[in-house]
Every structure is written in C-alpha cells, then in structure tokens.
Design a protein around this motif. Structure first.
Motif, PDB file in Angstrom:
ATOM      1  N   GLY A  86       2.053  20.502  12.227  1.00 16.59           N
ATOM      2  CA  GLY A  86       1.477  20.140  10.860  1.00 16.59           C
ATOM      3  C   GLY A  86       2.349  19.126  10.153  1.00 16.59           C
ATOM      4  N   ALA A  87       3.486  19.265  10.148  1.00 18.96           N
ATOM      5  CA  ALA A  87       4.289  18.289   9.364  1.00 18.96           C
ATOM      6  C   ALA A  87       4.264  17.123   9.890  1.00 18.96           C
ATOM      7  CB  ALA A  87       5.903  18.555   9.151  1.00 18.96           C
ATOM      8  N   GLY A  88       4.281  17.029  11.118  1.00 19.25           N
ATOM      9  CA  GLY A  88       4.405  15.664  11.703  1.00 19.25           C
ATOM     10  C   GLY A  88       3.012  15.027  11.606  1.00 19.25           C
ATOM     11  N   ILE A  89       1.877  15.751  11.932  1.00 21.64           N
ATOM     12  CA  ILE A  89       0.595  15.256  11.614  1.00 21.64           C
ATOM     13  C   ILE A  89       0.499  14.877  10.347  1.00 21.64           C
ATOM     14  CG2 ILE A  89      -1.848  15.815  11.791  1.00 21.64           C
ATOM     15  CD1 ILE A  89      -1.114  17.882  13.959  1.00 21.64           C
ATOM     16  N   ALA A  90       0.747  15.457   9.251  1.00 17.83           N
ATOM     17  CA  ALA A  90       0.506  15.090   8.067  1.00 17.83           C
ATOM     18  C   ALA A  90       1.358  13.773   7.587  1.00 17.83           C
ATOM     19  CB  ALA A  90       1.073  16.153   6.892  1.00 17.83           C
ATOM     20  N   PHE A  91       2.595  13.637   8.127  1.00 18.80           N
ATOM     21  CA  PHE A  91       3.395  12.391   8.059  1.00 18.80           C
ATOM     22  C   PHE A  91       2.650  11.389   8.456  1.00 18.80           C
ATOM     23  CE2 PHE A  91       6.558   9.351   9.362  1.00 18.80           C
ATOM     24  CZ  PHE A  91       7.108   9.055   8.096  1.00 18.80           C
ATOM     25  N   ALA A  92       1.927  11.367   9.757  1.00 16.13           N
ATOM     26  CA  ALA A  92       1.388  10.334  10.622  1.00 16.13           C
ATOM     27  C   ALA A  92       0.007   9.898  10.156  1.00 16.13           C
ATOM     28  CB  ALA A  92       1.372  10.806  11.898  1.00 16.13           C
ATOM     29  N   LEU A  93      -0.481  10.929   9.306  1.00 15.45           N
ATOM     30  CA  LEU A  93      -1.771  10.553   8.867  1.00 15.45           C
ATOM     31  C   LEU A  93      -1.968  10.651   7.224  1.00 15.45           C
ATOM     32  CD1 LEU A  93      -4.028  12.880  11.102  1.00 15.45           C
ATOM     33  CD2 LEU A  93      -3.786  10.417  11.160  1.00 15.45           C
ATOM     34  N   GLN A  94      -0.701  10.162   6.574  1.00 14.73           N
ATOM     35  CA  GLN A  94      -0.609  10.286   5.273  1.00 14.73           C
ATOM     36  C   GLN A  94      -1.386   9.083   4.690  1.00 14.73           C
ATOM     37  OE1 GLN A  94       3.322   9.009   3.761  1.00 14.73           O
ATOM     38  NE2 GLN A  94       3.923   7.781   5.476  1.00 14.73           N
ATOM     39  N   GLU A  95      -1.590   8.125   5.228  1.00  8.16           N
ATOM     40  CA  GLU A  95      -2.618   6.796   4.581  1.00  8.16           C
ATOM     41  C   GLU A  95      -3.885   7.500   4.700  1.00  8.16           C
ATOM     42  OE1 GLU A  95      -3.251   3.571   2.572  1.00  8.16           O
ATOM     43  OE2 GLU A  95      -1.297   4.382   3.118  1.00  8.16           O
ATOM     44  N   PHE A 100      -8.573   9.547   1.814  1.00  6.72           N
ATOM     45  CA  PHE A 100      -9.667  10.404   1.611  1.00  6.72           C
ATOM     46  C   PHE A 100      -9.394  11.071   0.227  1.00  6.72           C
ATOM     47  CE2 PHE A 100     -10.976  15.029   1.776  1.00  6.72           C
ATOM     48  CZ  PHE A 100     -12.256  15.144   2.049  1.00  6.72           C
ATOM     49  N   ALA A 101      -8.352  11.361  -0.324  1.00  9.82           N
ATOM     50  CA  ALA A 101      -8.043  11.863  -1.709  1.00  9.82           C
ATOM     51  C   ALA A 101      -8.465  10.835  -2.674  1.00  9.82           C
ATOM     52  CB  ALA A 101      -6.610  12.126  -1.988  1.00  9.82           C
ATOM     53  N   GLY A 102      -8.397   9.512  -2.206  1.00  9.04           N
ATOM     54  CA  GLY A 102      -8.966   8.517  -3.365  1.00  9.04           C
ATOM     55  C   GLY A 102     -10.519   8.217  -3.361  1.00  9.04           C
ATOM     56  N   TRP A 103     -11.024   8.695  -2.055  1.00  2.92           N
ATOM     57  CA  TRP A 103     -12.364   8.608  -1.977  1.00  2.92           C
ATOM     58  C   TRP A 103     -13.290   9.862  -2.853  1.00  2.92           C
ATOM     59  CZ3 TRP A 103     -15.480  12.862   0.732  1.00  2.92           C
ATOM     60  CH2 TRP A 103     -17.013  12.391   0.534  1.00  2.92           C
ATOM     61  N   LEU A 104     -12.488  10.862  -3.185  1.00  6.58           N
ATOM     62  CA  LEU A 104     -12.985  12.077  -3.975  1.00  6.58           C
ATOM     63  C   LEU A 104     -12.659  11.626  -5.267  1.00  6.58           C
ATOM     64  CD1 LEU A 104     -11.423  15.285  -2.005  1.00  6.58           C
ATOM     65  CD2 LEU A 104     -13.792  14.486  -1.913  1.00  6.58           C
ATOM     66  N   THR A 105     -11.608  10.946  -5.415  1.00  5.50           N
ATOM     67  CA  THR A 105     -11.344  10.417  -6.822  1.00  5.50           C
ATOM     68  C   THR A 105     -12.430   9.137  -7.262  1.00  5.50           C
ATOM     69  OG1 THR A 105      -8.960  10.776  -6.543  1.00  5.50           O
ATOM     70  CG2 THR A 105      -9.550   9.457  -8.397  1.00  5.50           C
ATOM     71  N   ILE A 106     -12.431   8.481  -6.538  1.00  9.04           N
ATOM     72  CA  ILE A 106     -13.787   7.542  -6.816  1.00  9.04           C
ATOM     73  C   ILE A 106     -15.113   7.987  -7.010  1.00  9.04           C
ATOM     74  CG2 ILE A 106     -14.846   5.456  -5.924  1.00  9.04           C
ATOM     75  CD1 ILE A 106     -12.345   4.809  -4.423  1.00  9.04           C
ATOM     76  N   LEU A 107     -15.551   9.178  -6.115  1.00  9.37           N
ATOM     77  CA  LEU A 107     -16.595   9.575  -6.212  1.00  9.37           C
ATOM     78  C   LEU A 107     -16.706  10.533  -7.711  1.00  9.37           C
ATOM     79  CD1 LEU A 107     -19.074   9.529  -4.174  1.00  9.37           C
ATOM     80  CD2 LEU A 107     -18.444  11.861  -3.418  1.00  9.37           C
ATOM     81  N   ASN A 158      -9.128   3.022   0.311  1.00  4.30           N
ATOM     82  CA  ASN A 158      -9.366   3.881  -0.906  1.00  4.30           C
ATOM     83  C   ASN A 158      -8.135   4.327  -1.668  1.00  4.30           C
ATOM     84  OD1 ASN A 158     -12.235   3.836  -0.784  1.00  4.30           O
ATOM     85  ND2 ASN A 158     -12.296   5.655   0.426  1.00  4.30           N
ATOM     86  N   SER A 159      -6.941   4.198  -1.006  1.00  5.81           N
ATOM     87  CA  SER A 159      -5.660   4.582  -1.357  1.00  5.81           C
ATOM     88  C   SER A 159      -5.102   3.724  -2.366  1.00  5.81           C
ATOM     89  CB  SER A 159      -4.622   4.691  -0.356  1.00  5.81           C
ATOM     90  OG  SER A 159      -4.634   3.508   0.454  1.00  5.81           O
ATOM     91  N   PHE A 160      -5.984   2.435  -2.685  1.00  2.00           N
ATOM     92  CA  PHE A 160      -5.556   1.462  -3.625  1.00  2.00           C
ATOM     93  C   PHE A 160      -5.570   2.159  -5.093  1.00  2.00           C
ATOM     94  CE2 PHE A 160      -5.473  -1.897  -0.441  1.00  2.00           C
ATOM     95  CZ  PHE A 160      -4.452  -2.533  -0.805  1.00  2.00           C
ATOM     96  N   VAL A 161      -6.380   2.900  -5.320  1.00  2.00           N
ATOM     97  CA  VAL A 161      -6.688   3.567  -6.515  1.00  2.00           C
ATOM     98  C   VAL A 161      -5.504   4.160  -7.039  1.00  2.00           C
ATOM     99  CG1 VAL A 161      -9.324   3.833  -6.144  1.00  2.00           C
ATOM    100  CG2 VAL A 161      -7.681   5.516  -5.754  1.00  2.00           C
ATOM    101  N   PHE A 162      -4.818   4.622  -6.146  1.00  2.00           N
ATOM    102  CA  PHE A 162      -3.399   5.370  -6.764  1.00  2.00           C
ATOM    103  C   PHE A 162      -2.274   4.466  -6.901  1.00  2.00           C
ATOM    104  CE2 PHE A 162      -5.931   9.053  -4.252  1.00  2.00           C
ATOM    105  CZ  PHE A 162      -6.117   9.386  -5.264  1.00  2.00           C
TER     106      PHE A 162
END
Length: 302
Positions: A86-95, A100-107, A158-162
C-alpha cells in the motif's frame, strides 16, 4: 471437456461471475435511468453537467463495491500483501491521488465550472470539461492577441488547484475593469476630451452596469467586500510630455477586446472632428544645449 465445463458451472466462481454480471447490468440500468429521467428535468446546463458527472462516478463506485463484496473471500488472502504494498502504491500514484482530490475540490468547492474563463498553471482559456484527473481548456492568447482562441486544447492536472493560484475571470462576478489610455497634447481642450471619454464610458455602462451591480451586491453578501464603483470614471495625469487621460469602465470578460477597440475607434473619430481642439501627443525631445565642437584641420605636406 464436458466434465470440466460442468464442474465450472457448479462452482462458486461461476455463481459469483453471474452475480457480478447481473450487478453490472443493474448498475448500468440505474445510471441510465437517472440520466434519462433525472437529468432531463434539470434546465440549468451547469447543474446538468455536474449531475451527469456525479452519476457516472456513482456507477463506477457501486461496481467497485459490488466486486469487493462478490470476491471478498478471494481478497482476504491478498489483504496482507496489499497492506505491505500500500505504501509503495500510494507513493507511486501520489499525483493521481492528488488530482482526484483536486477534482473533488473543484466539483464541490466552487473553484470554477465548465464555461468559465480561468488561468491554471500559466495557461489561460475557457473550461471545456472537468475530468476526474484533468481539466480540459480551450486556450486563449499566446501567439494570438487579446482573449481570442488560438485553437489549442490543453489538459491540466487537477492537482494544480493545490499548488498554484487559480485565476477565474468569470466566476461570481463575470466582469472586468478595463482602461483606455490616451496621451493628449498640452494646450488642448481638456474639458472636451474628458466629456468625450465620459460619453464613451456611458455607452458601455448602459449595457452592463445594471447586471454588474446586481452581481457585485451578491458577491458582497457572500464575501467581505467594500462597495466598488461600477460606473465609468475618467482620470487625468500630467506627465513631462503630455496630459494622460484614462477611461476606466466595467465590461463583460467575453467582449473586453472588442469593446476596447470600439471605444478607441470612436475616440479617434471624435478627436479628428474636434477641429484641432484636441490633439494626440507623441514623444518629444528638447535639445537644451548643443555640445562644444572642436575641429582640427591638418595640412598634409607633399
């Protein structure tokens, strides 16, 4: 072969696959029913677009939950391995996670919506679509002057919003303050020049002032803002070379360039018809004192 097929049909895996297929079909019908019956009743384009995105996301979410429930027994053995990875997957897919978090924030945060003119990561354009990971823009500017489209479609994470500021030209207040600056020669009829500029400003005011005032009042109710002057104003500054007149006015962001062009064209016509009372100034230089010149003539002896 027949025995193998019979055993597969009577196995738990086959039963779970049937349940999964029935579940997928049910979810698909549910999403289509929502789109057909529910979205058709929504008249506002923005609300319809947002509801469509949410219904698609809900369908995918239900399919993931259904798959986890159907194959829960098989996934138990993978829980330890997934926990370690899990930790490795989270690090590899952090962007991807941040986007995805940016999409929720925009929405749900109201940063911008489809149709807005924004600037994201140094790219300016109109929002065409807001995806789960990227926002699609129709770019303006660059090698094309003003606010015109240049034809490029840009995908921005979408990560640009942060990470960077989000400039929205058309959010709660879809108007901009713009200025027309004109240099006038000393000795011109300043009062007449100011009157001409105010008249041109009033022509713009008649089109947008009422709507812009209402928008600004609603903005004041939402945020802590002082009362801004929406009406056109003319200011005068005396410089070393000329008198600088500035017309400040409010204009719709979509027609900013064309409005400025029309004002400048009308202003030039008014100046030309003033019979020399108003003259446009240009940069001048005054030679205060000529430098001393030393000239030496030498005679060549043959």
């Amino acid at each position: 072969m027949t025995e193998t097929l019979t055993n597969f049909i009577h196995s738990k895996l086959f039963t779970r696959l049937i349940i999964l297929l029935v579940g997928i079909f049910t979810v698909w019908l549910l999403v289509q029913l929502i789109k057909k019956r529910g979205l058709s009743r929504i008249k506002d384009n923005e609300s319809r677009y947002r509801a469509k995105k949410i219904s698609n996301f809900l369908g995918v979410f239900l399919l993931i939950i259904l798959s986890l429930i159907v194959f829960s027994d098989e996934l138990r053995g993978l829980s330890i391995a997934l926990g370690v990875a899990g930790a490795g997957i989270a690090f590899a897919l952090q962007e991807v996670i941040v986007s995805f978090a940016g999409w929720l924030t925009i929405l749900f945060g109201g940063f911008y919506k489809p149709g807005d003119r924004v600037q994201l990561g140094g790219i300016k354009g109109d929002v065409m679509d807001i995806g789960v990971l990227r926002t699609t823009l129709m770019e303006t500017g660059q090698w094309v002057g003003g606010d015109l489209y240049n034809g490029r479609i840009v995908l921005i994470a979408n990560s640009f919003v942060f990470k960077e500021p989000v400039f929205n030209y058309s959010g709660d207040f879809p108007f901009l303050w713009d200025e027309v600056v004109i240099p006038i020669q000393y000795g011109s009829n300043y009062e007449k020049c100011k009157e001409i500029l105010m008249g041109l400003g009033k022509s713009v005011e008649n089109e947008v002032t009422i709507e812009s005032k209402n928008k600004w009042k609603r903005l004041q109710l939402k945020y802590r803002l002082e009362d801004a002057k929406i009406e056109p104003a003319v200011t005068i500054v005396a410089t070393d070379n000329w008198v600088e007149f500035t017309l400040r006015y409010v204009v719709d962001y979509k027609v900013r360039r064309s409005t400025k062009s029309n004002i400048m064209l009308s202003l030039l016509k008014e100046i030309e018809s003033s019979n020399g009372e108003i003259k446009i100034a240009s940069a001048t230089f005054q030679l205060v004192q000529a430098p001393d010149l030393n000239v030496q003539i030498k005679n060549n002896v043959l």
